[in-house]
Design an enzyme around this catalytic site. Sequence first.
Site, PDB file in Angstrom:
ATOM      1  N   GLY A  98       9.583 -17.595   1.638  1.00 62.29           N
ATOM      2  CA  GLY A  98       9.312 -17.991   2.975  1.00 62.29           C
ATOM      3  C   GLY A  98       8.521 -17.061   3.872  1.00 62.29           C
ATOM      4  N   HIS A 131       0.103 -16.058   1.504  1.00 62.63           N
ATOM      5  CA  HIS A 131       0.858 -17.143   0.981  1.00 62.63           C
ATOM      6  C   HIS A 131      -0.105 -18.655   1.079  1.00 62.63           C
ATOM      7  CE1 HIS A 131       4.683 -15.134   2.088  1.00 62.63           C
ATOM      8  NE2 HIS A 131       4.692 -15.043   1.011  1.00 62.63           N
ATOM      9  N   GLN A 141      17.648 -10.286  -6.013  1.00 63.76           N
ATOM     10  CA  GLN A 141      16.661  -9.491  -6.182  1.00 63.76           C
ATOM     11  C   GLN A 141      16.635  -8.617  -5.084  1.00 63.76           C
ATOM     12  OE1 GLN A 141      13.244 -12.573  -5.957  1.00 63.76           O
ATOM     13  NE2 GLN A 141      12.294 -10.860  -4.747  1.00 63.76           N
ATOM     14  N   SER A 171       5.296 -10.354   4.586  1.00 64.02           N
ATOM     15  CA  SER A 171       6.098 -11.250   5.406  1.00 64.02           C
ATOM     16  C   SER A 171       6.981  -9.923   6.284  1.00 64.02           C
ATOM     17  CB  SER A 171       7.148 -11.866   4.822  1.00 64.02           C
ATOM     18  OG  SER A 171       6.766 -12.960   3.989  1.00 64.02           O
ATOM     19  N   ARG A 172       7.138  -8.722   5.540  1.00 66.70           N
ATOM     20  CA  ARG A 172       7.923  -7.704   6.187  1.00 66.70           C
ATOM     21  C   ARG A 172       7.178  -6.980   7.145  1.00 66.70           C
ATOM     22  NH1 ARG A 172      10.031  -6.891   0.647  1.00 66.70           N
ATOM     23  NH2 ARG A 172      12.071  -6.613   0.926  1.00 66.70           N
ATOM     24  N   LEU A 221      -1.467  -8.297   4.022  1.00 62.83           N
ATOM     25  CA  LEU A 221      -0.594  -9.323   4.707  1.00 62.83           C
ATOM     26  C   LEU A 221       0.900  -9.234   3.926  1.00 62.83           C
ATOM     27  CD1 LEU A 221      -2.620 -12.217   5.522  1.00 62.83           C
ATOM     28  CD2 LEU A 221      -2.111 -10.176   6.925  1.00 62.83           C
ATOM     29  N   LYS A 225      -0.889  -8.453  -4.399  1.00 63.54           N
ATOM     30  CA  LYS A 225      -0.030  -7.304  -3.691  1.00 63.54           C
ATOM     31  C   LYS A 225       1.230  -6.823  -4.474  1.00 63.54           C
ATOM     32  CE  LYS A 225       2.244  -7.856   0.179  1.00 63.54           C
ATOM     33  NZ  LYS A 225       3.458  -6.919  -0.061  1.00 63.54           N
TER      34      LYS A 225
HETATM   35  O1  PAF Z   1       6.881 -12.375  -4.365  1.00 65.34           O
HETATM   36  C1  PAF Z   1       8.216 -13.077  -3.728  1.00 65.34           C
HETATM   37  O2  PAF Z   1       7.894 -13.696  -2.721  1.00 65.34           O
HETATM   38  C2  PAF Z   1       9.328 -13.313  -4.683  1.00 65.34           C
HETATM   39  O3  PAF Z   1       9.441 -11.972  -5.305  1.00 65.34           O
HETATM   40  C3  PAF Z   1       9.274 -14.377  -5.650  1.00 65.34           C
HETATM   41  C4  PAF Z   1       8.208 -14.312  -6.762  1.00 65.34           C
HETATM   42  C5  PAF Z   1       9.093 -15.522  -4.786  1.00 65.34           C
HETATM   43  C6  PAF Z   1      10.599 -14.331  -6.286  1.00 65.34           C
HETATM   44  O4  PAF Z   1      11.813 -14.627  -5.388  1.00 65.34           O
END
Ligand code: PAF
Length: 284
Positions: free
Chosen positions: A31, A37, A61, A186-187, A184, A149
């Site tokens: 997200g 994305h 993760q 999300s962080r 780019l 990336k």
């Molecule tokens: O790259 C990501 O956003 C995440 O590591 C993924 C591949 C969706 C797994 O949670």
Amino acid sequence: METISTVAELRARVREWKQAGASVGVVPTMGALHAGHLSLVQAARARMDRVITTVFVNPIQFDNADDLATYPRTLAEDGRLLARSGVDVLYAPTAAEMYPPGFATRITVAGVSTGLCGGSRPGHFDGVATVVCKLFMQTLADCAFFGEKDFQQVQVIRRMVADLDLPVGIVSCPTLREADGLALSSRNRRLTPAQRQTAVALPRVLAACARDIAAGTGVAAALSDAADRLAAAGFDSVDYVELRAETDLRPLATLLPGTPARLLAAAWLGGVRLIDGMPVPPRD
Ligand code: PAF
């Protein structure tokens, strides 16, 4: 666009598509979607009949509780962006759906998971491999689309798919960058304006380092110089700057003819960890 949150509903929808002969693509995400994305979604739409985007902030993760707690969650806005991008299904399972009580399995991909982000984030790639394998099994997608990336992540997933004979094609897509070169991520939205200005040093230092190595500067000296330049630019700490073989991520002490190489780096600005990577020699 339909939003689905359970495996049973997802399977039912995918079964209908497959019975009608449609190919299915998946774009796995956590997200906080950005243009990077959406470029994966476009790549999937161009190749597949049906496209699923998954949004799941995968707790297993994260090696750092603060990072998990502060990871941006913007599901309503993500849904609007995906609907406009022509996605068929937004799959957003809950943590309980993904990891029901008693869940006890982890997938470890040896070799390509070690060092780089795997070295500074213990357990991270076990969590990635486990959730991505589950997403492949849940969506039964024919192809999955990932951003370059996260270069090590793509190699971990490719290795897992090959080793476990998973029937899914992996497509990696180029990194999208801001006008000033910052990849780019999300962080990026967690950077203060001052940190955002500093952040651009990451692609600039890497690009200069890639050029230096391609021009014949010794690899060890060029990498150490790049780390010093990141610190001098204002990064709080540098996890790594390394040169690796693209196919199996083995460390390279020198450029080898016929071995595509990639410069990979991760560095911290305050509580935000940024990663980036570039081919050596530069391809653009
Ligand atoms: O790259 C990501 O956003 C995440 O590591 C993924 C591949 C969706 C797994 O949670």
